[in-house]
Every structure is written in structure tokens, then in C-alpha cells.
Design a protein around this motif. Structure first.
Motif, mmCIF file in Angstrom:
data_model
loop_
_atom_site.group_PDB
_atom_site.id
_atom_site.type_symbol
_atom_site.label_atom_id
_atom_site.label_comp_id
_atom_site.label_asym_id
_atom_site.label_seq_id
_atom_site.Cartn_x
_atom_site.Cartn_y
_atom_site.Cartn_z
ATOM 1 N N GLN A 86 0.828 -1.207 0.000
ATOM 2 C CA GLN A 86 0.000 0.000 0.000
ATOM 3 C C GLN A 86 0.866 1.262 0.000
ATOM 4 N N LEU A 87 1.941 1.239 0.792
ATOM 5 C CA LEU A 87 2.849 2.382 0.803
ATOM 6 C C LEU A 87 3.501 2.578 -0.558
ATOM 7 N N TYR A 88 3.839 1.487 -1.226
ATOM 8 C CA TYR A 88 4.411 1.589 -2.560
ATOM 9 C C TYR A 88 3.437 2.256 -3.532
ATOM 10 N N PHE A 203 2.141 -3.530 -5.543
ATOM 11 C CA PHE A 203 1.321 -2.353 -5.296
ATOM 12 C C PHE A 203 -0.110 -2.805 -5.012
ATOM 13 N N ILE A 204 -0.673 -2.326 -3.915
ATOM 14 C CA ILE A 204 -2.040 -2.688 -3.546
ATOM 15 C C ILE A 204 -2.846 -1.412 -3.323
ATOM 16 N N PHE A 205 -4.008 -1.355 -4.003
ATOM 17 C CA PHE A 205 -4.906 -0.213 -3.853
ATOM 18 C C PHE A 205 -5.926 -0.450 -2.741
ATOM 19 N N GLN A 206 -6.150 -1.709 -2.378
ATOM 20 C CA GLN A 206 -7.161 -2.067 -1.385
ATOM 21 C C GLN A 206 -6.931 -1.358 -0.051
ATOM 22 N N ASP A 207 -7.976 -0.761 0.486
ATOM 23 C CA ASP A 207 -7.957 -0.094 1.796
ATOM 24 C C ASP A 207 -6.943 1.050 1.838
ATOM 25 N N THR A 211 -5.045 3.595 4.948
ATOM 26 C CA THR A 211 -3.586 3.677 5.060
ATOM 27 C C THR A 211 -3.116 5.121 4.944
ATOM 28 N N ALA A 212 -3.691 5.858 3.982
ATOM 29 C CA ALA A 212 -3.332 7.274 3.826
ATOM 30 C C ALA A 212 -3.686 8.060 5.084
ATOM 31 N N ALA A 213 -4.833 7.730 5.696
ATOM 32 C CA ALA A 213 -5.232 8.409 6.932
ATOM 33 C C ALA A 213 -4.259 8.102 8.065
ATOM 34 N N SER A 219 2.140 11.634 10.567
ATOM 35 C CA SER A 219 3.192 12.493 10.024
ATOM 36 C C SER A 219 2.830 13.967 9.911
ATOM 37 N N ARG A 220 1.597 14.370 10.265
ATOM 38 C CA ARG A 220 1.203 15.752 9.976
ATOM 39 C C ARG A 220 2.097 16.770 10.685
ATOM 40 N N PHE A 221 2.508 16.470 11.922
ATOM 41 C CA PHE A 221 3.392 17.398 12.620
ATOM 42 C C PHE A 221 4.826 17.281 12.101
ATOM 43 N N LEU A 222 5.204 16.079 11.691
ATOM 44 C CA LEU A 222 6.518 15.910 11.077
ATOM 45 C C LEU A 222 6.613 16.697 9.772
ATOM 46 N N LEU A 223 5.517 16.716 9.018
ATOM 47 C CA LEU A 223 5.498 17.491 7.772
ATOM 48 C C LEU A 223 5.707 18.976 8.045
ATOM 49 N N ALA A 224 5.011 19.480 9.043
ATOM 50 C CA ALA A 224 5.173 20.895 9.396
ATOM 51 C C ALA A 224 6.608 21.185 9.822
ATOM 52 N N THR A 225 7.165 20.286 10.627
ATOM 53 C CA THR A 225 8.553 20.466 11.067
ATOM 54 C C THR A 225 9.516 20.403 9.896
ATOM 55 N N ALA A 226 9.285 19.450 8.979
ATOM 56 C CA ALA A 226 10.171 19.306 7.815
ATOM 57 C C ALA A 226 10.154 20.561 6.953
#
Length: 423
Positions: A86-88, A203-207, A211-213, A219-226
Motif C-alpha cells: 500500500q505504501l508503494y 502495489f495494492i490499492f485495497q484499503d 492507510t493514507a489516513a 506524520s502531519r506534525f513531522l510534515l510541518a517540522t520538515a
């Protein structure tokens, strides 16, 4: 004896592959920086450095959104293979999106700065960023699954060939900004071929929505920090590019490339100090942490000081020997970075202490302060004081971080700063 050697190899081969790969990547990046600076000239190399900043920004976002969750959350998954597939899939989407964003950024730069010779590179740079991000994610997956040997093969194709291609293009009088980027893209494309043929990612599209959520929640705070981290380091350089032109960026980047010798040491610190400082803190509290940091500071201060003293004394000779006489007038930039790296070294040690004490929000707020400083002062420093002002601005961001860290440690945890010992 032979059995003993085989036993040592069996126990340490993973570390050997990892450090060998790190040496390969760092060595090639250092060599490419030297070759392009000499062959392209300072202005074109400055444009190349600006293009490379776009790649690094994309990479920092990917590391926050995909790589950090990959490392942290994979051990918790009931089905790790499905999780990585899924990450791929998300990585593919991220690479495609990055391509279009990079093309838009470059075309905008051409429109607003027509004197910059960026014509014809938008597609090449966009493809390079997309493939580089996918390859880098594949490397991280292999590290997660304890397959460092395959990572080395990926990087042999993606990095080891780069200097050879660049030298060949120069010998054929075909080297330019566009062909330099195309050479690096070509090498990364070979890595991609190896990944597809030998690694065979799934590559898997299922669910994928859940996974994105999960990725976003982690990572939302990591994104801001980055984004803040990248901005605090690069806004002043971008102001310099817009006001002083690409040559100023070329001068800064060649100096940073030479200081990359210390980055290898800093990477070693990153691999050693956080784990051992955490052990000391959990074993004996803040006092044991202070004793450990005192010993560590003395141990690492010696090689850092030696490198900085040698570079400071011979900065002119180093600059002209490695890059050529064209760069002699910018040797003062290298001298300035000797002072800046003293602050970098001390700030890195303080950052380790704060991370060990689990006050990471202080690091976030330091980036808020340094980014604000860059936005408020960067243009004025570059306009009124030229390249010297830009160097003052870069030093200023390090000073602000340093003051933020020592103020917090002094008043929050009563830290004594006599070589990191406690009262």
C-alpha cells in the motif's frame, strides 16, 4: 583464524553493507559537487544547486510523510507485506504528483526570472525528482526488511556511474545544466530498472484510504517540522539567488560541499549519541546524561576543531586547488563556514539532549523562530550587504537555534553548560 574471520563477517556483514553504502552515496555526492563546480562554472553550478534544492525539498516531505511512518509503524502491522504494498502505491502517486509540481515550479522560475538559464530543464528535473523519490523509498523498504546488500546494488547503479557520465560529457564538450541533470537521471533510471527486475515491488490499492489516513495522522506534525526546517535553512539562500544571482548560490554551495567532510562525522554522531544518551538517561537520570554528554563533547570536539582549524588556515589553497582559480574570490565564504559549523556542532549536541529528554516541541519552535528570522531579515541582508549579509543570515539562524536550546535547558531542566555537566 579463518573460522574466526567468517564468524566476525557473519555477525557484522549487515553493518559493513550499511556503512559501505553510506560511504558510496556520500563520496559520489561530494565528487559530483566538485566536478560540476569545476566544469560548469560558478553561475551554472549555482543554477544546478537551486535545482537540487527542489529535489531536497521533495525528499524532506517524503521522509516525513512516508519514510518516518515506514520505520515506525511497520513493526506494528499485522500484515507487513500488504502495508508495504500500500505504501508503494502511495509512493507512486507521490512521485507522479512531485513531477507535476516540480515542472510548475521550474516554469514559474523561468517566468519570473527570465535571466536564469533554466530553459529546457523542467521535464528533466521533474523526472529526476520522481524517480529519485521512488528509488529512495525502495532503499528504505530494504533497510526495514534487513536487506542492506540490495541497497548497495541500487546505489551502485544510481550513484557510482554519475561521475563517469559527467566526465564523459565534459570530454565530449556536451556538459551543460540540462545534460548534467540528465546524467544523474540516467543513473537513477538504471537503479529503477534494478528495483523493478530484482526487487519486484508490489502495489495494492485495497484499503488505501485508511492507510493514507494512518500516514497523515502520524506524520502531519513531522510534515510541518520538515517544511520549517527546510525553510529556515534555505529562505535566505533563495533571497540571495533572487537578488545577487546564481553565482552567490554557487559560492555558498561549493563551501558547503567542502564542509561535507564534517557531515560524515555528524552522521556518525547521529548513529551513536542518541542511543547511548538515552541509555545513560534511563540508567542514571539527568546527571548521568550530563556526564555522558561531557565525555562525548570532548571526544567529538577534537576532530571537529582540527578540521575547522585546517580549513580556516588553508581556505584559499583548498578552494583553488579543488575548484580552480575562478573560486579564489569566494574563499572567504569557506572561512565563514568554519565559524558557522562551530554553531552547527554545538547545536547538534544540544538537539540530542533535548530529544533524549523528549522535549521535541522545542526543536519545532526553534524552526519557527529561525524561519521567521529568514523571512524578515533575509531580503534586507542580501540587498544591503551582499554575500556577506547572506552568510550573517545563515549564522543568525544557527545562533537563534542555539539560544533557544540553551534558554530552554537552563530554565526548564536547570542544565549547567560547563561542558554539559550538572551543578
Amino acid at each position: 583464524m579463518k573460522n574466526r574471520m567468517m564468524e566476525l563477517w557473519s555477525k557484522n556483514q549487515a553493518k559493513v553493507w550499511i556503512f559501505g553504502d553510506q560511504g558510496l552515496v556520500s563520496g559520489v555526492n561530494f565528487t559530483i559537487g566538485i566536478l560540476l563546480a569545476r566544469f560548469l562554472g560558478i553561475e551554472t553550478f549555482g543554477l544546478f544547486s537551486l535545482a537540487w534544492m527542489v529535489l531536497f525539498f521533495s525528499s524532506s516531505i517524503q521522509q516525513a510523510f512516508l519514510t518516518a511512518p515506514l520505520f515506525a509503524l511497520t513493526p506494528k502491522q499485522e500484515n507487513p507485506a500488504q502495508w508495504m504494498a500500500q505504501l508503494y502505491f502511495i509512493q507512486i502517486l507521490f512521485s507522479v504528483l512531485s513531477f507535476f509540481i516540480v515542472v510548475a515550479i521550474v516554469e514559474s522560475a523561468i517566468y519570473f526570472n527570465p535571466t536564469w538559464n533554466f530553459n529546457g530543464i523542467s521535464i528533466t528535473l521533474g523526472l529526476l525528482v520522481a524517480v529519485y523519490l521512488f528509488n529512495d523509498f525502495s532503499r528504505r523498504v530494504l533497510f526495514t526488511t534487513h536487506q542492506p546488500k540490495k541497497v548497495v546494488f541500487i546505489d551502485v547503479y544510481g550513484y557510482a556511474l554519475q561521475p563517469l557520465i559527467v566526465i564523459a560529457l565534459y570530454g565530449l564538450d556536451l556538459l551543460s545544466l540540462q545534460t548534467a541533470l540528465a546524467a544523474i537521471f540516467g543513473a537513477q533510471l538504471l537503479s529503477l530498472g534494478y528495483i523493478i527486475i530484482r526487487i519486484r515491488p508490489t502495489f495494492i490499492f485495497q484499503d488505501i484510504k485508511n492507510t493514507a489516513a494512518t500516514l497523515w495522522n502520524y506524520s502531519r506534525f513531522l510534515l510541518a517540522t520538515a517544511m520549517l526546517q527546510w525553510s529556515s535553512a534555505n529562505y535566505i539562500i533563495l533571497f540571495a539567488a533572487s537578488i545577487l544571482g546564481p553565482a552567490a548560490i554557487g559560492a555558498i554551495k561549493v563551501a558547503q560541499n567542502l564542509m561535507g567532510v564534517l557531515n560524515v562525522l555528524f552522521q556518525a554522531m547521529e548513529n551513536i549519541i542518541p542511543v547511548r544518551s538515552a541509555e545513560a538517561y534511563h540508567r542514571g537520570g539527568i546527571k548521568a546524561l550530563g556526564i555522558y554528554m561531557q565525555k562525548t563533547t570532548i571526544q567529538f570536539l577534537t576532530p571537529v576543531a582540527l578540521v575547522l582549524i585546517l580549513v580556516g588556515i588553508f581556505h584559499q589553497q583548498i578552494m583553488t586547488t579543488i575548484y580552480g582559480d575562478e573560486y579564489l574570490q569566494y574563499s572567504f565564504v569557506l572561512l565563514a563556514f568554519c565559524g558557522i559549523y562551530i554553531l552547527v556542532f554545538l547545536g547538534t549536541l544540544l538537539r540530542f539532549i533535548i530529544r533524549t529528554l523528549e522535549y521535541n516541541q522545542i526543536i519545532f519552535w526553534s524552526y519557527v523562530f529561525t524561519t521567521s528570522f529568514s523571512l524578515l531579515a533575509g531580503k534586507v541582508l542580501a540587498t544591503d550587504y551582499g554575500l556577506t549579509g547572506v552568510l550573517v543570515g545563515i549564522a543568525g539562524t544557527q545562533i537563534i537555534s542555539f539560544i533557544s536550546f540553551i534558554t530552554f535547558l537552563k530554565f526548564k531542566v536547570k542544565w549547567n553548560f560547563r561542558l554539559f555537566t550538572l551543578s
